[in-house]
Design a protein around this motif. Structure first.
Motif, PDB file in Angstrom:
ATOM      1  N   PRO A  81       0.789  -1.052  -0.015  1.00 27.00           N
ATOM      2  CA  PRO A  81      -0.131   0.133  -0.085  1.00 27.00           C
ATOM      3  C   PRO A  81       0.915   1.280  -0.128  1.00 27.00           C
ATOM      4  N   ASP A  82       2.030   1.349   0.510  1.00 27.37           N
ATOM      5  CA  ASP A  82       2.838   2.499   0.758  1.00 27.37           C
ATOM      6  C   ASP A  82       3.259   3.124  -0.607  1.00 27.37           C
ATOM      7  N   SER A  83       3.611   2.256  -1.530  1.00 29.36           N
ATOM      8  CA  SER A  83       3.777   2.552  -2.908  1.00 29.36           C
ATOM      9  C   SER A  83       2.703   3.102  -3.653  1.00 29.36           C
ATOM     10  N   TYR A  84       1.624   3.036  -3.462  1.00 33.97           N
ATOM     11  CA  TYR A  84       0.318   3.473  -4.116  1.00 33.97           C
ATOM     12  C   TYR A  84      -0.160   4.725  -3.578  1.00 33.97           C
ATOM     13  N   ARG A  85       0.286   5.041  -1.991  1.00 34.97           N
ATOM     14  CA  ARG A  85      -0.601   6.182  -1.716  1.00 34.97           C
ATOM     15  C   ARG A  85      -0.472   7.277  -2.351  1.00 34.97           C
ATOM     16  N   GLY A  86      -1.588   8.079  -2.304  1.00 34.83           N
ATOM     17  CA  GLY A  86      -1.447   9.322  -3.068  1.00 34.83           C
ATOM     18  C   GLY A  86      -1.818   9.328  -4.672  1.00 34.83           C
ATOM     19  N   LYS A  87      -1.558   8.151  -5.068  1.00 40.70           N
ATOM     20  CA  LYS A  87      -1.728   7.946  -6.692  1.00 40.70           C
ATOM     21  C   LYS A  87      -3.335   7.885  -7.055  1.00 40.70           C
ATOM     22  N   LEU A  88      -3.359   8.324  -8.256  1.00 45.10           N
ATOM     23  CA  LEU A  88      -4.658   8.340  -8.912  1.00 45.10           C
ATOM     24  C   LEU A  88      -4.988   7.018  -9.875  1.00 45.10           C
ATOM     25  N   PHE A  89      -5.851   6.372  -9.360  1.00 46.46           N
ATOM     26  CA  PHE A  89      -6.505   5.262 -10.243  1.00 46.46           C
ATOM     27  C   PHE A  89      -7.912   5.489 -10.905  1.00 46.46           C
ATOM     28  N   VAL A  90      -8.083   4.744 -12.017  1.00 47.23           N
ATOM     29  CA  VAL A  90      -9.389   4.652 -12.560  1.00 47.23           C
ATOM     30  C   VAL A  90      -9.886   2.989 -12.559  1.00 47.23           C
ATOM     31  N   PHE A  91     -10.802   2.807 -12.302  1.00 40.50           N
ATOM     32  CA  PHE A  91     -11.348   1.403 -12.374  1.00 40.50           C
ATOM     33  C   PHE A  91     -12.931   1.353 -12.151  1.00 40.50           C
ATOM     34  N   GLY A  92     -13.506   0.252 -12.253  1.00 41.91           N
ATOM     35  CA  GLY A  92     -15.025  -0.032 -12.204  1.00 41.91           C
ATOM     36  C   GLY A  92     -15.309  -0.628 -11.160  1.00 41.91           C
ATOM     37  N   ALA A 103     -11.011 -13.201  -7.857  1.00 41.17           N
ATOM     38  CA  ALA A 103      -9.885 -12.745  -6.924  1.00 41.17           C
ATOM     39  C   ALA A 103      -9.497 -11.340  -6.717  1.00 41.17           C
ATOM     40  N   ASP A 104     -10.078 -10.544  -7.620  1.00 37.91           N
ATOM     41  CA  ASP A 104      -9.599  -8.799  -7.343  1.00 37.91           C
ATOM     42  C   ASP A 104     -10.249  -8.355  -6.206  1.00 37.91           C
ATOM     43  N   GLY A 105     -11.214  -8.824  -5.602  1.00 43.17           N
ATOM     44  CA  GLY A 105     -11.787  -8.170  -4.350  1.00 43.17           C
ATOM     45  C   GLY A 105     -12.732  -7.060  -4.257  1.00 43.17           C
ATOM     46  N   ARG A 106     -13.038  -6.255  -3.203  1.00 44.74           N
ATOM     47  CA  ARG A 106     -13.541  -5.034  -3.006  1.00 44.74           C
ATOM     48  C   ARG A 106     -12.913  -3.959  -2.541  1.00 44.74           C
ATOM     49  N   PHE A 107     -13.500  -2.886  -2.737  1.00 45.75           N
ATOM     50  CA  PHE A 107     -12.814  -1.568  -2.249  1.00 45.75           C
ATOM     51  C   PHE A 107     -13.926  -0.630  -1.741  1.00 45.75           C
ATOM     52  N   LEU A 108     -13.543   0.380  -1.110  1.00 46.42           N
ATOM     53  CA  LEU A 108     -14.282   1.331  -0.514  1.00 46.42           C
ATOM     54  C   LEU A 108     -13.951   2.519  -1.243  1.00 46.42           C
ATOM     55  N   VAL A 165      -6.218   6.270  -0.489  1.00 47.97           N
ATOM     56  CA  VAL A 165      -5.684   6.898   0.756  1.00 47.97           C
ATOM     57  C   VAL A 165      -4.838   6.035   1.838  1.00 47.97           C
ATOM     58  N   SER A 166      -5.752   4.892   2.022  1.00 42.08           N
ATOM     59  CA  SER A 166      -4.954   3.883   2.714  1.00 42.08           C
ATOM     60  C   SER A 166      -5.745   2.535   2.731  1.00 42.08           C
ATOM     61  N   LEU A 167      -5.450   1.735   3.931  1.00 39.63           N
ATOM     62  CA  LEU A 167      -6.330   0.502   4.065  1.00 39.63           C
ATOM     63  C   LEU A 167      -7.112   0.532   4.969  1.00 39.63           C
ATOM     64  N   ARG A 168      -8.179  -0.107   5.102  1.00 40.49           N
ATOM     65  CA  ARG A 168      -9.421   0.065   6.133  1.00 40.49           C
ATOM     66  C   ARG A 168      -9.774  -1.314   6.466  1.00 40.49           C
ATOM     67  N   THR A 192      -9.774  -6.556   4.468  1.00 38.25           N
ATOM     68  CA  THR A 192      -9.113  -5.231   4.551  1.00 38.25           C
ATOM     69  C   THR A 192      -9.622  -4.707   3.064  1.00 38.25           C
ATOM     70  N   TYR A 193      -9.836  -3.379   3.180  1.00 38.96           N
ATOM     71  CA  TYR A 193     -10.435  -2.784   1.929  1.00 38.96           C
ATOM     72  C   TYR A 193      -9.471  -1.675   1.595  1.00 38.96           C
ATOM     73  N   PRO A 194      -9.077  -1.662   0.392  1.00 42.00           N
ATOM     74  CA  PRO A 194      -8.226  -0.421  -0.051  1.00 42.00           C
ATOM     75  C   PRO A 194      -9.261   0.841  -0.112  1.00 42.00           C
ATOM     76  N   PHE A 195      -8.994   1.820   0.362  1.00 42.45           N
ATOM     77  CA  PHE A 195      -9.896   2.874   0.625  1.00 42.45           C
ATOM     78  C   PHE A 195      -9.315   4.026  -0.420  1.00 42.45           C
ATOM     79  N   PHE A 196     -10.504   4.679  -1.185  1.00 42.42           N
ATOM     80  CA  PHE A 196      -9.999   5.631  -2.087  1.00 42.42           C
ATOM     81  C   PHE A 196     -10.991   6.873  -1.908  1.00 42.42           C
TER      82      PHE A 196
END
Length: 181
Positions: free
Chosen positions: A44-55, A89-94, A122-125, A135-139
């Motif tokens: 997670p630390d290497s992706y913090r603050g980066k912009l993502f586009v996903f569905g 396998a890709d999972g969920r996000f918030l 932003v972080s993991l929640r 554990t959700y990736p939080f955007f």
């Protein structure tokens, strides 16, 4: 040849509009698209603050004190923001749509609706899926697009015979009628 110039321009314009991305072009060109939430959870630390586009396919939308919180199943997108196939396998996000930007009404952004969004990681929640810890990736949402509901239309009645076969006066016959009439 000059009389067809307007028609040709109109067709070209419609063609160009149909190829437009669903989010702003500058966001689509600068954001990361090929990284799943499962990969983000590993580092997670290497992706913090980066912009993502996903569905995503919405699981739930809640109005909170911070804003509207969307829980969704991750779906990868193509270069225009259109959804690809779901992989288990890709999972969920918030994703949080801040209160200052407005509100995502839970009755409109409801379960099983499809979205494409641009969000800053932003972080993991920690959270739960039913009784299981997850554990959700939080955007933080920068831009979101809600896909229209797809409806499938089927013909009401199919008539296998010619119009004169079973009805003596074809001009009195209704256009659609059940087959048992």
């Amino acid at each position: 040849m000059r009389k067809y110039t307007g028609v040709v321009c109109l067709i070209l314009l419609l063609f160009l509009i149909s190829c437009a991305p669903v989010l702003k072009p500058e966001i689509m060109s600068s954001a990361l698209r090929d990284i799943s939430p499962a990969e983000i959870k590993h580092d997670p630390d290497s992706y913090r603050g980066k912009l993502f586009v996903f569905g995503g396919i919405i699981v739930s939308t809640k109005a909170t004190a911070e804003g509207s919180l969307v829980e969704a199943i991750y779906v990868p997108v193509d270069s225009r923001g259109y959804l690809k196939d779901v992989k288990a396998a890709d999972g969920r996000f918030l994703a949080l749509f801040s209160k200052e930007s407005g509100i995502l009404d839970p009755l409109i952004f409801k379960r099983e609706r499809q979205i494409t969004l641009a969000g800053e990681f932003v972080s993991l929640r920690e959270g739960k899926i039913d009784d299981m810890e997850y554990t959700y990736p939080f955007f933080k949402i920068v831009q979101i697009y809600l896909w229209p509901i797809r409806t499938e239309y089927y013909p009401i009645y199919y008539e296998p015979y010619p119009y004169w076969w079973d009805y003596p006066y074809w001009w009195h016959r209704p256009y659609y009628r059940p087959y048992w009439w």
